[in-house]
Scaffold this motif. Structure first.
Motif, short mmCIF file in Angstrom:
data_model
loop_
_atom_site.label_atom_id
_atom_site.label_comp_id
_atom_site.label_asym_id
_atom_site.label_seq_id
_atom_site.Cartn_x
_atom_site.Cartn_y
_atom_site.Cartn_z
N THR A 97 48.70 36.42 75.47
CA THR A 97 50.00 36.89 74.95
C THR A 97 49.89 37.34 73.50
N GLN A 98 48.83 36.95 72.81
CA GLN A 98 48.63 37.34 71.41
C GLN A 98 47.81 38.60 71.25
N ARG A 99 47.31 39.12 72.36
CA ARG A 99 46.51 40.34 72.31
C ARG A 99 47.43 41.53 72.09
N PRO A 100 47.15 42.37 71.08
CA PRO A 100 48.02 43.52 70.85
C PRO A 100 47.91 44.55 71.98
N ALA A 101 49.00 45.24 72.21
CA ALA A 101 49.00 46.30 73.22
C ALA A 101 48.18 47.48 72.70
N PRO A 102 47.46 48.16 73.58
CA PRO A 102 46.70 49.33 73.14
C PRO A 102 47.64 50.45 72.72
N ASP A 103 47.18 51.27 71.79
CA ASP A 103 47.97 52.40 71.32
C ASP A 103 47.71 53.58 72.24
N LEU A 104 48.64 53.84 73.14
CA LEU A 104 48.47 54.93 74.11
C LEU A 104 48.90 56.28 73.56
N THR A 105 49.33 56.31 72.31
CA THR A 105 49.73 57.58 71.71
C THR A 105 48.56 58.25 71.00
N ARG A 106 47.44 57.57 70.90
CA ARG A 106 46.27 58.13 70.21
C ARG A 106 45.63 59.23 71.05
N PRO A 107 44.96 60.17 70.40
CA PRO A 107 44.24 61.21 71.15
C PRO A 107 43.19 60.59 72.07
N GLN A 112 40.40 53.33 72.73
CA GLN A 112 39.43 52.26 72.85
C GLN A 112 39.62 51.56 74.19
N PRO A 113 38.53 51.18 74.85
CA PRO A 113 38.67 50.48 76.11
C PRO A 113 39.29 49.09 75.89
N GLY A 114 39.95 48.59 76.92
CA GLY A 114 40.52 47.24 76.87
C GLY A 114 41.99 47.22 76.57
N GLY A 115 42.63 46.14 76.99
CA GLY A 115 44.03 45.93 76.68
C GLY A 115 45.01 46.48 77.70
N LEU A 116 44.55 47.30 78.62
CA LEU A 116 45.48 47.89 79.58
C LEU A 116 46.03 46.84 80.55
N GLY A 117 45.23 45.84 80.86
CA GLY A 117 45.69 44.77 81.74
C GLY A 117 46.84 43.99 81.12
N ILE A 118 46.74 43.72 79.84
CA ILE A 118 47.81 43.01 79.13
C ILE A 118 49.07 43.86 79.14
N LEU A 119 48.91 45.16 78.95
CA LEU A 119 50.06 46.07 78.99
C LEU A 119 50.70 46.05 80.38
N LEU A 120 49.87 46.05 81.41
CA LEU A 120 50.38 45.99 82.78
C LEU A 120 51.16 44.69 82.99
N ILE A 121 50.60 43.57 82.55
CA ILE A 121 51.27 42.28 82.73
C ILE A 121 52.61 42.27 82.00
N ALA A 161 54.14 53.03 84.49
CA ALA A 161 53.12 53.18 85.52
C ALA A 161 52.27 54.43 85.27
N ILE A 162 52.92 55.54 84.92
CA ILE A 162 52.20 56.78 84.63
C ILE A 162 51.30 56.59 83.41
N HIS A 163 51.82 55.95 82.36
CA HIS A 163 51.03 55.67 81.16
C HIS A 163 49.78 54.86 81.51
N LEU A 164 49.95 53.84 82.33
CA LEU A 164 48.82 52.99 82.71
C LEU A 164 47.78 53.77 83.49
N VAL A 165 48.23 54.59 84.43
CA VAL A 165 47.30 55.37 85.24
C VAL A 165 46.55 56.37 84.38
N VAL A 166 47.26 57.08 83.51
CA VAL A 166 46.62 58.07 82.64
C VAL A 166 45.62 57.38 81.71
N ALA A 167 46.01 56.26 81.12
CA ALA A 167 45.12 55.55 80.20
C ALA A 167 43.88 55.04 80.93
N ALA A 168 44.07 54.48 82.12
CA ALA A 168 42.93 53.96 82.89
C ALA A 168 41.99 55.09 83.29
#
Length: 186
Positions: A97-107, A112-121, A161-168
């Protein structure tokens, strides 16, 4: 009333875990397949991360009777207004719960890999908590009957959901393109 089951944490989540979550949700009055699918995805993400990271500390400090285990407890029902799923491991202390969410607005080239699972949760649950209890990590996620895709303005829905799919997909593509991963780390 709660029900608890235990499995070995494996990178490939056993079908038995997903079936257990779906069956318990339905037994407890949850019938919306979107919500049940979100429950399964969240539990699969938690179990996968336990398998990958929880039991990696050198020196084998884990309680022998629980080494590599994951325990899932489900309680609540539709009438009570929520279903809680508690996922426990005996591995190295880690508070997701202390892991920051990834910045999906970056080019794309700066993702950076990682953090998408926490965002999904965070996106698919109504609450997401952690506690260290003795030598155990205990993550509790809660779902309300009207959770998930129908909630507007709560951070859930098709946009997430679209953000997660695009990021993954972006992360996978970046790992496949020669030179891109090296350029990102330089």
């Amino acid at each position: 009333q709660s029900v608890t089951r235990r499995w070995k944490a494996e990178f490939t989540v056993p079908e038995a875990i997903s079936s257990f979550v779906a069956q318990e949700a339905r037994t407890r009055g949850f019938s919306d397949e979107d919500v049940i699918n979100h429950m399964q995805l969240v539990v699969e993400e938690l179990v996968t991360n336990i398998a990958k990271y929880a039991y990696q500390q050198e020196g084998d400090p884990y309680p022998a009777e629980h080494k590599g285990d994951v325990e899932i407890t489900i309680r609540g029902n539709r009438q009570a207004g929520k279903l809680e799923i508690e996922v426990t491991d005996w591995g190295e202390a880690f508070d997701p719960t202390q892991r920051p969410a990834p910045d999906l607005t970056r080019p794309l080239e700066k993702v950076q890999p990682g953090g998408l699972g926490i965002l999904l949760i965070r996106g698919f649950t109504d609450s997401f908590t952690y506690k260290r209890q003795d030598v155990r990590n205990v993550v509790t996620v809660a779902f309300k009957p009207q959770s998930a895709l129908r909630s507007s303005g709560s951070g859930r829905g098709p946009g997430l959901a679209i953000h997660l799919v695009v990021a993954a997909l972006s992360a996978v593509l970046l790992s496949l393109v020669p030179g891109v991963a090296a350029a990102r780390t330089a």
